[in-house]
Design a protein around this motif. Structure first.
Motif, PDB file in Angstrom:
ATOM      1  N   VAL A   1      14.637  25.017   8.583  1.00 19.86           N
ATOM      2  CA  VAL A   1      15.014  23.626   8.313  1.00 19.86           C
ATOM      3  C   VAL A   1      14.541  22.640   9.386  1.00 19.86           C
ATOM      4  O   VAL A   1      13.972  21.598   9.042  1.00 19.86           O
ATOM      5  CB  VAL A   1      16.534  23.503   8.068  1.00 19.86           C
ATOM      6  CG1 VAL A   1      16.973  22.049   8.024  1.00 19.86           C
ATOM      7  CG2 VAL A   1      16.908  24.215   6.783  1.00 19.86           C
TER       8      VAL A   1
ATOM      9  N   THR B   1      20.154  22.896  -7.227  1.00 14.33           N
ATOM     10  CA  THR B   1      20.211  21.569  -6.634  1.00 14.33           C
ATOM     11  C   THR B   1      19.159  20.686  -7.275  1.00 14.33           C
ATOM     12  O   THR B   1      18.143  21.152  -7.759  1.00 14.33           O
ATOM     13  CB  THR B   1      19.942  21.618  -5.113  1.00 14.33           C
ATOM     14  OG1 THR B   1      18.644  22.154  -4.909  1.00 14.33           O
ATOM     15  CG2 THR B   1      20.966  22.464  -4.411  1.00 14.33           C
TER      16      THR B   1
ATOM     17  N   ASN C   1      12.050  19.631   8.303  1.00 14.59           N
ATOM     18  CA  ASN C   1      12.443  18.223   8.361  1.00 14.59           C
ATOM     19  C   ASN C   1      11.498  17.400   9.231  1.00 14.59           C
ATOM     20  O   ASN C   1      11.241  16.239   8.933  1.00 14.59           O
ATOM     21  CB  ASN C   1      13.887  18.083   8.816  1.00 14.59           C
ATOM     22  CG  ASN C   1      14.861  18.448   7.713  1.00 14.59           C
ATOM     23  OD1 ASN C   1      14.496  18.562   6.546  1.00 14.59           O
ATOM     24  ND2 ASN C   1      16.107  18.645   8.072  1.00 14.59           N
TER      25      ASN C   1
ATOM     26  N   GLN D   1      17.635  27.144  -1.837  1.00 15.71           N
ATOM     27  CA  GLN D   1      17.987  26.893  -0.446  1.00 15.71           C
ATOM     28  C   GLN D   1      16.817  27.294   0.445  1.00 15.71           C
ATOM     29  O   GLN D   1      16.190  28.323   0.233  1.00 15.71           O
ATOM     30  CB  GLN D   1      19.227  27.704  -0.058  1.00 15.71           C
ATOM     31  CG  GLN D   1      19.667  27.522   1.384  1.00 15.71           C
ATOM     32  CD  GLN D   1      20.782  28.480   1.777  1.00 15.71           C
ATOM     33  OE1 GLN D   1      20.903  29.570   1.211  1.00 15.71           O
ATOM     34  NE2 GLN D   1      21.587  28.075   2.733  1.00 15.71           N
TER      35      GLN D   1
ATOM     36  N   TRP E   1      19.987  23.184   2.185  1.00 16.90           N
ATOM     37  CA  TRP E   1      20.061  22.620   0.838  1.00 16.90           C
ATOM     38  C   TRP E   1      19.400  21.243   0.797  1.00 16.90           C
ATOM     39  O   TRP E   1      19.329  20.537   1.796  1.00 16.90           O
ATOM     40  CB  TRP E   1      21.515  22.507   0.379  1.00 16.90           C
ATOM     41  CG  TRP E   1      22.154  23.838   0.206  1.00 16.90           C
ATOM     42  CD1 TRP E   1      23.069  24.421   1.030  1.00 16.90           C
ATOM     43  CD2 TRP E   1      21.903  24.786  -0.834  1.00 16.90           C
ATOM     44  NE1 TRP E   1      23.399  25.656   0.575  1.00 16.90           N
ATOM     45  CE2 TRP E   1      22.711  25.906  -0.576  1.00 16.90           C
ATOM     46  CE3 TRP E   1      21.076  24.787  -1.953  1.00 16.90           C
ATOM     47  CZ2 TRP E   1      22.715  27.029  -1.408  1.00 16.90           C
ATOM     48  CZ3 TRP E   1      21.093  25.900  -2.774  1.00 16.90           C
ATOM     49  CH2 TRP E   1      21.900  26.998  -2.495  1.00 16.90           C
ATOM     50  N   GLN E   2      18.938  20.861  -0.377  1.00 17.86           N
ATOM     51  CA  GLN E   2      18.323  19.566  -0.598  1.00 17.86           C
ATOM     52  C   GLN E   2      19.323  18.476  -0.285  1.00 17.86           C
ATOM     53  O   GLN E   2      20.471  18.556  -0.708  1.00 17.86           O
ATOM     54  CB  GLN E   2      17.868  19.480  -2.069  1.00 17.86           C
ATOM     55  CG  GLN E   2      17.045  18.280  -2.401  1.00 17.86           C
ATOM     56  CD  GLN E   2      15.678  18.334  -1.773  1.00 17.86           C
ATOM     57  OE1 GLN E   2      15.058  19.375  -1.688  1.00 17.86           O
ATOM     58  NE2 GLN E   2      15.214  17.206  -1.319  1.00 17.86           N
ATOM     59  N   ARG E   3      18.893  17.431   0.445  1.00 19.00           N
ATOM     60  CA  ARG E   3      19.787  16.302   0.734  1.00 19.00           C
ATOM     61  C   ARG E   3      19.939  15.442  -0.492  1.00 19.00           C
ATOM     62  O   ARG E   3      19.070  15.264  -1.269  1.00 19.00           O
ATOM     63  CB  ARG E   3      19.218  15.451   1.864  1.00 19.00           C
ATOM     64  CG  ARG E   3      19.403  16.074   3.203  1.00 19.00           C
ATOM     65  CD  ARG E   3      19.034  15.109   4.290  1.00 19.00           C
ATOM     66  NE  ARG E   3      19.184  15.765   5.573  1.00 19.00           N
ATOM     67  CZ  ARG E   3      18.818  15.247   6.701  1.00 19.00           C
ATOM     68  NH1 ARG E   3      18.281  14.067   6.751  1.00 19.00           N
ATOM     69  NH2 ARG E   3      18.982  15.901   7.824  1.00 19.00           N
TER      70      ARG E   3
ATOM     71  N   ARG F   1      16.081  18.423   4.255  1.00 23.09           N
ATOM     72  CA  ARG F   1      17.120  19.412   3.953  1.00 23.09           C
ATOM     73  C   ARG F   1      18.303  19.264   4.906  1.00 23.09           C
ATOM     74  O   ARG F   1      18.162  18.782   6.026  1.00 23.09           O
ATOM     75  CB  ARG F   1      16.551  20.832   4.095  1.00 23.09           C
ATOM     76  CG  ARG F   1      15.394  21.155   3.174  1.00 23.09           C
ATOM     77  CD  ARG F   1      15.851  21.198   1.737  1.00 23.09           C
ATOM     78  NE  ARG F   1      14.784  21.564   0.831  1.00 23.09           N
ATOM     79  CZ  ARG F   1      14.831  22.604   0.018  1.00 23.09           C
ATOM     80  NH1 ARG F   1      15.887  23.391  -0.014  1.00 23.09           N
ATOM     81  NH2 ARG F   1      13.837  22.852  -0.797  1.00 23.09           N
ATOM     82  N   THR F   2      19.455  19.708   4.446  1.00 23.05           N
ATOM     83  CA  THR F   2      20.643  19.747   5.298  1.00 23.05           C
ATOM     84  C   THR F   2      20.476  20.911   6.278  1.00 23.05           C
ATOM     85  O   THR F   2      19.632  21.794   6.062  1.00 23.05           O
ATOM     86  CB  THR F   2      21.909  19.961   4.451  1.00 23.05           C
ATOM     87  OG1 THR F   2      21.810  21.223   3.775  1.00 23.05           O
ATOM     88  CG2 THR F   2      22.103  18.838   3.448  1.00 23.05           C
ATOM     89  N   PRO F   3      21.273  20.972   7.346  1.00 22.88           N
ATOM     90  CA  PRO F   3      21.129  22.052   8.317  1.00 22.88           C
ATOM     91  C   PRO F   3      21.253  23.454   7.706  1.00 22.88           C
ATOM     92  O   PRO F   3      20.675  24.411   8.218  1.00 22.88           O
ATOM     93  CB  PRO F   3      22.266  21.796   9.317  1.00 22.88           C
ATOM     94  CG  PRO F   3      22.459  20.330   9.259  1.00 22.88           C
ATOM     95  CD  PRO F   3      22.229  19.958   7.815  1.00 22.88           C
ATOM     96  N   ASP F   4      21.995  23.582   6.622  1.00 21.43           N
ATOM     97  CA  ASP F   4      22.113  24.900   5.996  1.00 21.43           C
ATOM     98  C   ASP F   4      21.038  25.163   4.930  1.00 21.43           C
ATOM     99  O   ASP F   4      21.064  26.189   4.258  1.00 21.43           O
ATOM    100  CB  ASP F   4      23.517  25.129   5.439  1.00 21.43           C
ATOM    101  CG  ASP F   4      23.923  24.095   4.413  1.00 21.43           C
ATOM    102  OD1 ASP F   4      23.223  23.079   4.275  1.00 21.43           O
ATOM    103  OD2 ASP F   4      24.956  24.298   3.743  1.00 21.43           O
TER     104      ASP F   4
END
Length: 138
Positions: free
Chosen positions: A77, A10, A81, A71, A136-138, A131-134
């Protein structure tokens, strides 16, 4: 977020001018951090180190949870965040600017917030952020 199918790598899709602005802010804040530490010493030193490390401590909550390279462990996460929101350390800096009877009263918590913001600014300049809930970088 841009993902390549072959490596699952990513990278940030943040525009370069915005990343440069974060970098300039980070450099300015770092110089200010060093100035405050040298000026006040004492409790300001551990406050500055703790503030700089705080955004990375969320990764510890994900230890032992399976995740892919690039990830963040999904369990880490939410805390990641929260700790990587620039508004929180900025608010600490503003609030402590108005508390206390003199500069020595507010130096440690102010520098803690500023070091935290410096760490976030450097991360954003390098293309890292929320980061997204799973994970990964937004």
């Amino acid at each position: 977020m841009v993902m390549t199918e072959s490596t699952n790598a990513t990278r940030s899709s943040t525009p370069v001018p915005l990343r440069v602005a974060w970098g300039v802010l980070a450099a300015f804040l770092l110089l200010w951090d060093v100035f405050e530490v040298l000026k006040h010493m004492g409790w300001v030193i551990p406050g500055a180190f703790l503030g700089a490390a705080l955004p990375f401590l969320a990764r510890l909550t994900g230890l032992g949870q399976a995740h892919e390279p690039g990830q963040l462990a999904p369990r880490a996460v939410p805390l990641h965040n929260i700790l990587n929101r620039a508004l929180i350390p900025f608010a600490i800096m503003v609030v402590f600017s108005f508390l206390g009877d003199g500069p020595e009263d507010i130096a440690a918590p102010f520098t803690f917030g500023m070091s935290w913001l410096t760490s976030i600014a450097f991360a954003r300049a390098l293309g890292f952020g929320l980061r997204t809930p799973d994970g990964w970088q937004r």
